[in-house]
Motif scaffolding. Structure first.
Motif, short mmCIF file in Angstrom:
data_model
loop_
_atom_site.label_atom_id
_atom_site.label_comp_id
_atom_site.label_asym_id
_atom_site.label_seq_id
_atom_site.Cartn_x
_atom_site.Cartn_y
_atom_site.Cartn_z
N VAL A 966 0.86 -1.19 0.00
CA VAL A 966 0.00 0.00 0.00
C VAL A 966 0.89 1.24 0.00
O VAL A 966 1.75 1.39 0.89
N TYR A 967 0.70 2.10 -0.98
CA TYR A 967 1.48 3.33 -1.08
C TYR A 967 0.54 4.54 -0.98
O TYR A 967 -0.44 4.64 -1.73
N ARG A 968 0.83 5.42 -0.05
CA ARG A 968 0.11 6.69 0.06
C ARG A 968 1.00 7.79 -0.47
O ARG A 968 2.09 8.03 0.07
N LEU A 969 0.58 8.45 -1.51
CA LEU A 969 1.36 9.52 -2.12
C LEU A 969 0.96 10.84 -1.47
O LEU A 969 -0.22 11.24 -1.52
N VAL A 970 1.92 11.52 -0.84
CA VAL A 970 1.64 12.74 -0.08
C VAL A 970 2.52 13.86 -0.61
O VAL A 970 3.75 13.71 -0.69
N ALA A 971 1.91 14.96 -1.02
CA ALA A 971 2.65 16.11 -1.53
C ALA A 971 3.34 16.83 -0.38
O ALA A 971 2.70 17.25 0.59
N GLU A 972 4.64 16.98 -0.49
CA GLU A 972 5.45 17.56 0.58
C GLU A 972 5.09 19.04 0.79
O GLU A 972 4.90 19.79 -0.14
N GLY A 973 5.01 19.43 2.08
CA GLY A 973 4.78 20.82 2.41
C GLY A 973 3.40 21.32 2.04
O GLY A 973 3.21 22.51 1.80
N THR A 974 2.40 20.43 1.97
CA THR A 974 1.04 20.84 1.60
C THR A 974 0.06 20.38 2.66
O THR A 974 0.43 19.75 3.66
N ILE A 975 -1.19 20.68 2.42
CA ILE A 975 -2.26 20.28 3.33
C ILE A 975 -2.31 18.77 3.51
O ILE A 975 -2.78 18.27 4.53
N GLU A 976 -1.79 18.02 2.54
CA GLU A 976 -1.85 16.57 2.63
C GLU A 976 -1.04 16.05 3.83
O GLU A 976 -1.42 15.07 4.46
N GLU A 977 0.10 16.69 4.14
CA GLU A 977 0.87 16.27 5.31
C GLU A 977 0.09 16.51 6.59
O GLU A 977 0.11 15.70 7.52
N LYS A 978 -0.63 17.64 6.65
CA LYS A 978 -1.46 17.92 7.81
C LYS A 978 -2.59 16.91 7.93
O LYS A 978 -2.96 16.49 9.03
N VAL A 979 -3.15 16.52 6.79
CA VAL A 979 -4.25 15.55 6.79
C VAL A 979 -3.78 14.21 7.35
O VAL A 979 -4.50 13.56 8.10
N MET A 980 -2.58 13.79 6.99
CA MET A 980 -2.07 12.51 7.48
C MET A 980 -1.98 12.50 9.00
O MET A 980 -2.36 11.53 9.66
N ALA A 981 -1.48 13.62 9.58
CA ALA A 981 -1.38 13.69 11.03
C ALA A 981 -2.75 13.74 11.68
O ALA A 981 -3.01 13.10 12.70
N LEU A 982 -3.65 14.51 11.08
CA LEU A 982 -5.00 14.65 11.63
C LEU A 982 -5.75 13.32 11.56
O LEU A 982 -6.46 12.93 12.48
N LYS A 983 -5.57 12.60 10.45
CA LYS A 983 -6.26 11.33 10.26
C LYS A 983 -5.85 10.32 11.33
O LYS A 983 -6.68 9.55 11.84
N ALA A 984 -4.59 10.33 11.71
CA ALA A 984 -4.13 9.39 12.72
C ALA A 984 -4.84 9.63 14.04
O ALA A 984 -5.21 8.69 14.75
N ARG A 985 -5.04 10.91 14.38
CA ARG A 985 -5.73 11.22 15.63
C ARG A 985 -7.22 10.88 15.54
O ARG A 985 -7.81 10.40 16.49
N LYS A 986 -7.82 11.14 14.38
CA LYS A 986 -9.25 10.86 14.23
C LYS A 986 -9.54 9.37 14.36
O LYS A 986 -10.60 8.97 14.83
N GLY A 987 -8.60 8.55 13.91
CA GLY A 987 -8.83 7.11 13.99
C GLY A 987 -8.84 6.59 15.41
O GLY A 987 -9.35 5.50 15.68
N GLU A 988 -8.30 7.35 16.36
CA GLU A 988 -8.25 6.88 17.73
C GLU A 988 -9.64 6.79 18.36
O GLU A 988 -9.89 5.96 19.22
N LEU A 989 -10.55 7.69 17.93
CA LEU A 989 -11.90 7.64 18.51
C LEU A 989 -12.59 6.31 18.16
O LEU A 989 -13.14 5.64 19.03
N VAL A 990 -12.54 5.93 16.89
CA VAL A 990 -13.18 4.69 16.47
C VAL A 990 -12.57 3.51 17.21
O VAL A 990 -13.28 2.64 17.73
N ALA A 991 -11.24 3.49 17.27
CA ALA A 991 -10.57 2.37 17.93
C ALA A 991 -10.91 2.33 19.41
O ALA A 991 -11.12 1.26 19.99
N SER A 992 -10.98 3.50 20.06
CA SER A 992 -11.21 3.53 21.50
C SER A 992 -12.59 3.04 21.87
O SER A 992 -12.78 2.40 22.90
#
Length: 1016
Positions: A966-992
């Protein structure tokens, strides 16, 4: 001997000598008067402002450059008037000599120019300003006079003369003249036959001409040109030009009114026309009609917050207005009798007399403003504003000599006149002997929020406005009884923290129950739970005899759990990971039900359109003995009814769209059970689909979804409300007790309690736990650097959108959510490919696309097959286009792909005819088994982790025997990097909540999340 001179007297002598010498009198005169001599006299190089008419020449098809800008030689080709700084050359001609708008500001004395003149050019350019985005429309060599928005343009040209800056022309129009004033309008003449001609005319210092060779300077002046004489004239328009005047410039047809129509024109049209354009008759042949009586005008201004401001004035029809207080002044009303105006006011007051506001003083003030001719502005709010706009304004508009002018975007106010219906529920409270009381009021299919209704009833309000801008009268007799019951049940202060009623007040509860038109199934649901024996357990049932394929051990456990719920008439959620065979387990239950009780009422399966056909295929494969029928279209001519289909079936499969459209037909039948596949489709309780599912009559209800929570816990409540309506009957109570403490405060105690409450009714297994035979899944993030031009464009756009959104986020995010998501989507698309937001950037390379094909080249060369996912079909189309150009066979699927074509595309990929499958997340994130692929490329990340996980599980599921990359292509220095970090935190609610992992967070997008996404 003469006395020696003092220093002072010597200085005076020198001054006199210089004054009588005559060589520097021009310089001294300049110092006295402020006028400048020709710069050439002082040894400075002269500067000029050159005016040149320009035209735009489009490139031939196939050329990538933009349009070319060049001098115009004919009047018909003139697009604009440009200006540039020039200086006089050695042969006397005006030349550019390397001067530009960018460098002249600091040339000054270093270039041999007058510093004051150089500063003037810098000021001229600065006041022009830059276009939106900072990218000049025509290039940076010339400033466009047509777009010069500042009216200081004329003061600057006067200042140029004082400083000695020359106003010069170009080859085709060498003579530039600055005139005093211009007039733009219609010249009216009446010929001998009585016909009227209105000729669009521009008049510059008394010299009139037609408008073909005239153009606008901003909104404050005009320029006129003549190639025959070589003259360009510029002049300001007194008071600025109106939009109608600007529309005339450049060419407008003469308006001819035949003599037979002249009376109609004067009666019905002249007044409107004269309001927007000046009309004159230089030859005196046309005399305008006398001014009509003034109209009483109500300006109703709709504010964004839902308020309505009312202001009254008189409109004379010729551009003049008078305040309401001037009604008694006959001079300002062209001698019209005061009594006539009083009659108009009296008629309007009569209409207002029927208007009732929630506060009597508000309604009285609305009327008093007119009655006493006061120029007060009155503001109405909420339901008062809705009632006035919906009921009073149309009656005012029907009056003679009364006009209503609406400012702003008026909401679609409408009164709900249907009879309200009431539903009352009780839910046990944690306090002994108390019940939580729920009252649901519905009018015309709309749910009325109870607390706003209770406040309105308690405060004596006359009406209530709902969030969709509809409103209802609270003076109806149905609300009188409810108002009395609420008064008896408790005060407003007591009810603000929750509606409760004591067990001892049984008579009051009976009154509430009598008032209600319906009863929630909470009571019967709880009775069923209470009737379960304490030792009730899941029985170790064998597989149903009619099951054609064996179940895996964990699937057999799931079937037994479903059978337990079915036997006890309970509902639940089958929330196994994607790819673990939830469909097979559900079909095994249906087969078991048929074998256990015989053929009776069929099960109803509701699935997304893209998945419904898969249920038909899987039923034929796993349970060939079941009579499965599909309802893929609404009832209509030539098609059997839903009742006819159900009468001869064990399993009826339909879609959410059909269920929503034929809700009444489905609700009219008794079903053996209801299965909601991909139940996240009904996660919003306000939708018609959710309402239709709630109306199905079935003793057993099952939600099938790998993602019962995608954004927030309210979605989990909505699904449980369908399958286990008595678990959390009140959404308000669920939000207060669980959602807000968990999402906003991270309350671990409430999180654990919620997990314990839902665990008996939810079965969730992960692939790692129950399918260890699955090959490993390796995930990797590929960081992609944008090309330099792409980077500059992205950074500029980010700064612009950040400035816009950070101001909005100080307000309520929910109110601004559409604007916020639009800007975030713009940045996401720009991170992928600049041409997605503007075709003008089509030549700008997409680093993301290049990186994808670098990977695909190696993947395909080694014989692997790949899935390529994107949320944006426009970018997915770019991928498909490049695959086609490189001769790579591919399949394609998005939301617009018809069902038949969808099956064909899946078959092409599974058969090996296509090596790459381009899929949109929305259309292909669920319901597909594509284990032929072992590479997955996710082109654009998003903060909802469920969407990506579903996409990956198209390949990493039961049946896969190779490692999945699985490859996630992320544009450096863009909103996509912020999305990756935000997504990791959002997933914690479902898991918890679902899996028991700690660290619950809010999965919904908050204002703080948006600020982080915009943080450069």
């Amino acid at each position: 001997m003469p006395e020696p001179e003092s220093p002072a007297s010597g200085a005076r002598g020198a001054t006199v000598a210089a004054a009588t010498d005559g060589t520097d009198w021009r310089a001294r005169l300049e110092g006295l008067t402020g006028a400048r001599a020709d710069a050439a006299v002082a040894g400075e190089r002269p500067l000029g402002l050159q005016f040149e008419l320009r035209r735009r020449v489009l490139r031939r098809p196939g050329q990538f450059q933009g349009a070319r800008d060049e001098p115009a030689r004919r009047a018909a080709s003139v697009d604009r008037l440009g200006v540039r700084p020039v200086t006089r050359g050695s042969r006397g001609a005006w030349i550019k000599a390397g001067l530009t708008w960018q460098n002249i500001a600091y040339q000054g004395e270093s270039g041999g120019y007058d510093p004051a003149q150089a500063r003037w050019f810098a000021q001229f350019a600065a006041l022009k300003g830059s276009p939106a985005g900072g990218i000049p429309t025509w290039g940076s060599e010339l400033i466009t006079v047509d777009e010069y928005a500042s009216p200081l343009f004329w003061a600057l040209l006067a200042e140029a003369r004082r400083l000695g800056v020359h106003l010069v022309g170009a080859d085709a129009t060498p003579d530039v003249r600055l005139a005093a004033a211009a007039w733009v309008g219609l010249e009216a003449t009446v010929d001998a036959e009585g016909a009227l001609a209105l000729v669009p005319t521009v008049d510059v210092d008394g010299a009139a001409s037609t408008v073909e060779h005239a153009r606008a300077v901003g909104e404050h002046g005009v320029y006129r040109f003549d190639f025959d004489t070589g003259v360009i004239e510029l002049a300001p328009v007194a008071g600025g030009a109106t939009s109608a005047q600007l529309a005339l410039l450049g060419g407008a047809d003469v308006l001819h009114v035949p003599a037979a129509d002249l009376d109609e024109f004067l009666r019905a049209h002249h007044r409107v026309l004269a309001r927007t354009l000046p009309i004159r008759s230089s030859d005196g042949s046309f005399a305008p009609p006398p001014a009509p009586p003034a109209d009483l005008v109500l300006t109703a201004t709709h504010a964004p917050a839902g308020s309505l401001r009312l202001a009254w004035a008189w409109d004379h029809g010729d551009g003049r207005t008078s305040p309401l207080a001037a009604s008694v002044d006959p001079v300002r009303f062209d001698g019209e009798p005061v009594e006539a105006r009083a009659a108009v006011i009296a008629a309007a007051v009569g209409v207002l007399a029927g208007f009732e506001a929630d506060r009597d003083e508000t309604a009285e003030r609305v009327r008093a403003v007119l009655e006493h001719a006061r120029d007060d502005e009155v503001e109405l709010h909420d339901a008062d504003a809705a009632a006035f706009a919906d009921r009073v304004v149309p009656r005012l508009e029907a009056l003679g000599r009364v006009r209503v002018e609406v400012v702003g975007d008026p909401p679609d106010f409408r009164e709900l006149t249907d009879r309200p219906t009431f539903t009352v529920t009780t839910v046990e409270s944690r306090q002994a002997d108390w019940f939580d009381l729920g009252v649901l009021v519905t009018v015309a299919g709309r749910t009325v929020p109870f607390m706003p209704l209770f406040r309105a009833l308690s405060t004596g309000a006359r009406r209530l406005k709902l969030v969709d801008n509809s409103y209802l009268s609270l003076r109806r007799p149905e609300f009188d009884e409810l108002r009395e019951l609420l008064d008896e049940a408790g005060t407003l202060a007591e009810w603000e923290t929750g509606m409760r009623i004591h067990r001892s007040r049984a008579s009051l509860w009976a009154d509430f129950e009598d008032l209600a038109d319906a009863a929630e199934p909470a009571v019967s649901w709880r009775a069923t739970v209470a009737g379960l024996a304490d030792d009730a357990a899941v029985e170790p049932l064998p597989e149903p005899d009619g099951l054609a394929l064996p179940l895996r051990p964990y699937q057999l456990d799931g079937f037994r759990w479903l059978a337990f719920l079915w036997r006890h008439r309970l509902g639940g959620i089958l929330a196994d990971d994607m790819g673990l065979g939830k469909t097979a387990q559900t079909l095994a239950l249906v087969q078991h039900a048929v074998e256990a009780q015989g053929r009776g009422a069929p099960f109803l399966v509701v699935a997304p359109t893209s998945v419904a056909s898969n249920w038909v295929r899987e039923a034929a494969r796993f349970t060939p003995g079941l009579r499965a029928a599909s309802v893929a279209a609404t009832e209509g001519a030539g098609r059997p009814t839903i009742a006819e289909v159900a009468a001869d079936a064990d399993l009826v499969i339909t879609t959410y769209a059909v269920l929503r459209l034929d809700a009444d037909a489905f609700a009219a039948l008794e079903w053996g059970g209801l299965v909601l596949d991909e139940a996240q489709f009904v996660k919003n309780p306000a939708t018609k689909a959710h309402e239709a599912a709630r109306g199905i009559r079935a003793p057993f209800r099952l939600a099938v979804t790998g993602t019962p929570v995608e954004n927030h816990l309210g979605e989990l409540w909505a699904i449980l409300n369908l399958v286990a309506p008595g678990l959390f009957p009140s959404r308000r109570a669920f939000d207060e007790r669980f959602r807000r403490p968990i999402e906003e405060d991270g309350n671990a105690e409430r999180r654990d309690l919620l997990r314990r409450r839902i665990r008996p009714l939810m079965l969730r297994r992960t692939k790692e736990a129950v399918a260890p035979e699955l090959p490993p899944k390796q995930e990797q993030v590929l960081t992609v650097a944008l090309a330099p031009r792409h980077r500059r464009l992205y950074d500029a756009t980010l700064q612009r959108e950040r400035q816009k959104l950070l101001d909005l986020l100080d307000d309520d995010l929910d109110r601004q959510r559409f604007i916020v998501y639009r800007s975030l989507t713009l940045l996401r698309m720009l991170a992928l490919d600049a041409s997605l937001i503007d075709e003008r950037h089509a030549g700008m390379p997409s680093a993301k696309l290049d990186a994808l094909f670098e990977q695909l080249d190696d993947v395909l060369a080694e014989g692997h097959r790949a899935l390529v996912f994107s949320q944006f079909t426009s970018f997915l189309g770019r991928v498909a286009g490049r695959l086609e150009a490189e001769g790579v066979p591919y399949a394609y699927l998005d939301g617009a792909t018809p069902a038949r074509a969808r099956d064909e595309e899946v078959a092409r990929f599974r058969s090996g005819a296509a090596s790459v499958f381009c899929i949109s997340l929305k259309a292909g994130g669920f319901g597909l088994n594509l284990t032929e692929a072992d590479y997955v490329f996710l082109l654009d990340p998003w903060w909802n982790p469920a969407s990506e996980q579903q996409a990956v599980d198209r390949a990493h599921r039961i049946g896969q025997d190779r490692r999945v990359m699985v490859y996630r292509l992320v544009a450096e220095g863009t909103i996509e990097e912020k999305v990756m970090a935000l997504k990791a935190r959002k997933g914690e609610l479902v898991a918890s909540v679902l899996d028991g992992d700690p660290g619950a967070t809010d999965a919904a997008l908050s204002a703080a999340d948006v600020r982080e996404l915009l943080d450069g």
